[in-house]
Design a protein around this motif. Structure first.
Motif, mmCIF file in Angstrom:
data_model
loop_
_atom_site.group_PDB
_atom_site.id
_atom_site.type_symbol
_atom_site.label_atom_id
_atom_site.label_comp_id
_atom_site.label_asym_id
_atom_site.label_seq_id
_atom_site.Cartn_x
_atom_site.Cartn_y
_atom_site.Cartn_z
ATOM 1 N N PRO B 196 0.827 -1.213 0.000
ATOM 2 C CA PRO B 196 0.000 0.000 0.000
ATOM 3 C C PRO B 196 0.863 1.264 0.000
ATOM 4 C CG PRO B 196 -0.786 -1.553 1.652
ATOM 5 C CD PRO B 196 0.479 -2.129 1.089
ATOM 6 N N GLY B 197 1.967 1.242 0.733
ATOM 7 C CA GLY B 197 2.813 2.436 0.808
ATOM 8 C C GLY B 197 3.561 2.729 -0.481
ATOM 9 N N PHE B 198 3.679 1.735 -1.358
ATOM 10 C CA PHE B 198 4.492 1.929 -2.553
ATOM 11 C C PHE B 198 3.950 3.042 -3.442
ATOM 12 C CE2 PHE B 198 5.552 1.241 -6.979
ATOM 13 C CZ PHE B 198 6.931 1.212 -6.920
ATOM 14 N N LEU B 199 2.621 3.094 -3.571
ATOM 15 C CA LEU B 199 2.041 4.125 -4.431
ATOM 16 C C LEU B 199 2.332 5.517 -3.884
ATOM 17 C CD1 LEU B 199 -1.403 2.551 -5.384
ATOM 18 C CD2 LEU B 199 0.720 2.572 -6.696
ATOM 19 N N ARG B 200 2.287 5.648 -2.545
ATOM 20 C CA ARG B 200 2.649 6.932 -1.914
ATOM 21 C C ARG B 200 4.090 7.269 -2.239
ATOM 22 N NH1 ARG B 200 0.485 4.883 2.800
ATOM 23 N NH2 ARG B 200 2.492 4.847 3.879
ATOM 24 N N LEU B 201 4.969 6.287 -2.084
ATOM 25 C CA LEU B 201 6.388 6.505 -2.372
ATOM 26 C C LEU B 201 6.573 6.924 -3.819
ATOM 27 C CD1 LEU B 201 9.409 6.237 -1.515
ATOM 28 C CD2 LEU B 201 9.307 3.873 -2.280
ATOM 29 N N GLU B 202 5.927 6.186 -4.733
ATOM 30 C CA GLU B 202 6.059 6.474 -6.162
ATOM 31 C C GLU B 202 5.633 7.907 -6.459
ATOM 32 O OE1 GLU B 202 5.005 3.858 -10.000
ATOM 33 O OE2 GLU B 202 3.235 4.763 -9.113
ATOM 34 N N GLN B 203 4.484 8.277 -5.876
ATOM 35 C CA GLN B 203 3.957 9.618 -6.108
ATOM 36 C C GLN B 203 4.934 10.686 -5.614
ATOM 37 O OE1 GLN B 203 -0.107 9.023 -5.672
ATOM 38 N NE2 GLN B 203 -0.662 11.170 -5.512
ATOM 39 N N GLN B 204 5.507 10.447 -4.442
ATOM 40 C CA GLN B 204 6.441 11.418 -3.861
ATOM 41 C C GLN B 204 7.712 11.516 -4.698
ATOM 42 O OE1 GLN B 204 7.068 10.496 0.312
ATOM 43 N NE2 GLN B 204 7.570 12.664 0.680
ATOM 44 N N VAL B 205 8.217 10.378 -5.112
ATOM 45 C CA VAL B 205 9.452 10.370 -5.904
ATOM 46 C C VAL B 205 9.212 11.034 -7.260
ATOM 47 C CG1 VAL B 205 11.132 8.877 -7.064
ATOM 48 C CG2 VAL B 205 10.401 8.350 -4.730
ATOM 49 N N LEU B 206 8.059 10.725 -7.878
ATOM 50 C CA LEU B 206 7.780 11.298 -9.197
ATOM 51 C C LEU B 206 7.544 12.800 -9.119
ATOM 52 C CD1 LEU B 206 5.565 8.582 -10.909
ATOM 53 C CD2 LEU B 206 7.961 9.156 -11.358
ATOM 54 N N SER B 207 6.956 13.251 -8.000
ATOM 55 C CA SER B 207 6.699 14.693 -7.910
ATOM 56 C C SER B 207 8.019 15.465 -7.758
ATOM 57 C CB SER B 207 5.732 15.001 -6.768
ATOM 58 O OG SER B 207 6.356 14.781 -5.531
ATOM 59 N N GLY B 208 9.092 14.764 -7.382
ATOM 60 C CA GLY B 208 10.400 15.412 -7.306
ATOM 61 C C GLY B 208 11.269 15.163 -8.526
#
Lengths: 321, 321
Positions: B196-208
């Motif tokens: 579940p946390g992976f999508l949050r991580l992906e979103q955060q990494v992509l926004s940077g």
């Protein structure tokens, strides 16, 4: 009528002036299999041409490389990867729906709409079936044919990820690469090239993710507005559909995609304990055990209310297949 | 000293009381190859045991199924998929770094730290090399061995996507599935299960995400805080690293990952016109033509300022390999 492999090879040996049809919203498998078949038949000295319901999406244009158009009156019609005549697309169905001589397919749910049907429901792709038929016909697998068939094998298996892959799938991929298939280039095009808008689309779709049945059912919704805003087309959403099943704990991933006419296409992806094709059959659709589809003419919320109880009942039964 | 295939088979025939080492931050290939080798040697009547620098990540625990621990004084030490002794990890390097008898590897950049090295730089994975060695040793490829080797073949190729795949890779995958490898289950675990946390991580990494050189260089940064917030570990980020190269137009994808000590691991992914391993060699690292890595001890911005000119120069040269 179902026919066996030997009879299918005979039909291909004896036919001429062949028209080849794909399914509407064509993907890598229907196009790869069809263009490989076209080239194989021409190599055997026959006239062959293709017809698709709408122009071929740009990302698949490379499959047509080296396939010059031809113009003649068709004497024999073959469909590739088409499970039901309504999947030919509206115009094509009207023209040819009742005139298909041979259906070459890998859908267990094939509706037997053609005069004769050769279906291998255990095959991961229609291209795998076409490869075996071409080899039996004595066709030399040239680089362009290998590129077409590799594309079909790779795209219908999520690049060899899905449970439909068998030892034979990998053996054929190996042979196609030996015949010159440019797998690296094809994989980059098919799986490794994200449009700038795709990430926006993905983010929007994921932020609308709905979970049901204690997280075992995941529902994604893709509206026309989302697609338009992201400058993405129907051919760009395979990865999102795949994503619906990938969340930890999810057994059924359901993706609603709005069609231009406001109706919804449902793409269902399941894990090994749920039969996707049986679920979609309830709504008049079909497909494979782990990947199937159907249509809803009502609005999404109404469709979801019809869908959810069926999904829940299949989760309970755990209809293995 | 480099040795050939025949000599490597002889060494495996003649050795006993074997200790097998993997690289630190172990992945599916080093672990799959090592556990397969361990089982193969035991099948040939030898004592064999494993050592990893840190506990095996839970997602790879299934590879150890059926490999009981053993305790004896090692007489022969083999490393699998280790290009440099410093990649063994700090404790392991101190204990065994200068005592490795045989290095079995597929990195062209292998530093020849072992007494003897058998390296196939054209092989997509170390597991592919181990498979060929085991077959030559007369080892029966049991289901557990096939599971280990399939995992290595699949994980080091992004499930058969990357350009390191050859016809042989698919032929071996086919044979492993015939020997019972549960490819569907392994692919689900390795590629189709997102926390579940992976999508949050992906979103955060992509926004940077940062783009340079007219969008041909993509830089992603993963900090410890991001990993902790998303409850993700180092073993969860392969997909993000792969993503760095997937944006349309990008030729070089660079992912900075902060280590617990504040230093940065750089993972480089390139397309066919840029040599990743040559770029990483500039900074003391190494790897493969399309996938390589190196380390930076300074802060990320300083590291990026050192990295960018090198990336730009390689873009210009277009050092094909």
């Amino acid at each position: 009528m179902k026919i066996d492999f030997k009879s299918a090879v005979q039909r291909l040996q004896n036919c001429d002036d062949v028209l080849i049809l794909t399914h509407a919203n064509p993907d890598g498998d229907t196009l790869g299999g069809a263009f490989a078949l076209l080239q194989g038949l021409r190599q055997r000295g026959k006239r062959a041409k293709m017809h698709t319901d709408a122009p071929i999406p740009p990302r698949y244009a490379f499959l047509a490389a080296g396939c010059a158009e031809d113009c003649f009156d068709e004497a024999y019609i073959i469909s590739v990867d088409v499970a039901d005549k309504k999947l030919l697309g509206g115009k094509t169905q009207a023209l040819y729906g009742d005139r298909v001589d041979l259906s070459i397919d890998h859908h267990g749910t094939n509706r037997m709409f053609a005069k004769e049907t050769y279906v291998e429901s255990d095959s991961a792709s229609a291209s795998e079936v076409v490869y075996l038929l071409l080899c039996a016909l004595g066709v030399v697998i040239t680089k362009p044919i290998a590129d077409c068939l590799y594309t079909g094998c790779a795209t219908d298996t999520g690049c060899f990820r899905y449970s439909n892959v068998t030892a034979r799938t990998h053996r054929i991929a190996s042979e196609l690469i030996s015949c010159g298939a440019d797998h690296a280039q094809i994989n980059t095009l098919m799986f490794e090239t994200k449009k700038p808008g795709f990430l926006r689309l993905e983010q929007q779709v994921l932020s609308g993710m709905e979970l049901y049945a204690d997280g075992r059912i995941c529902v994604l919704t893709i509206t026309r507005t989302m697609l338009d805003d992201a400058d993405c087309g129907d051919e760009d959403i395979d990865e999102l559909v795949a994503l619906s099943r990938q969340m930890e704990g999810v057994r059924i991933g359901a993706t609603f995609k709005e069609r231009p006419d406001g109706s919804y296409k449902l793409s269902l992806r399941t894990h090994e304990d749920v039969d996707a094709s049986a679920i979609c059959a309830v709504f008049g659709g079909g497909g494979h055990a782990r990947a199937a589809g159907c249509s809803f003419s009502e609005d999404r919320d109404t469709a979801l209310q019809r869908l959810l109880p069926v999904l829940r009942s299949f989760l309970k039964e755990g209809t293995a297949r």
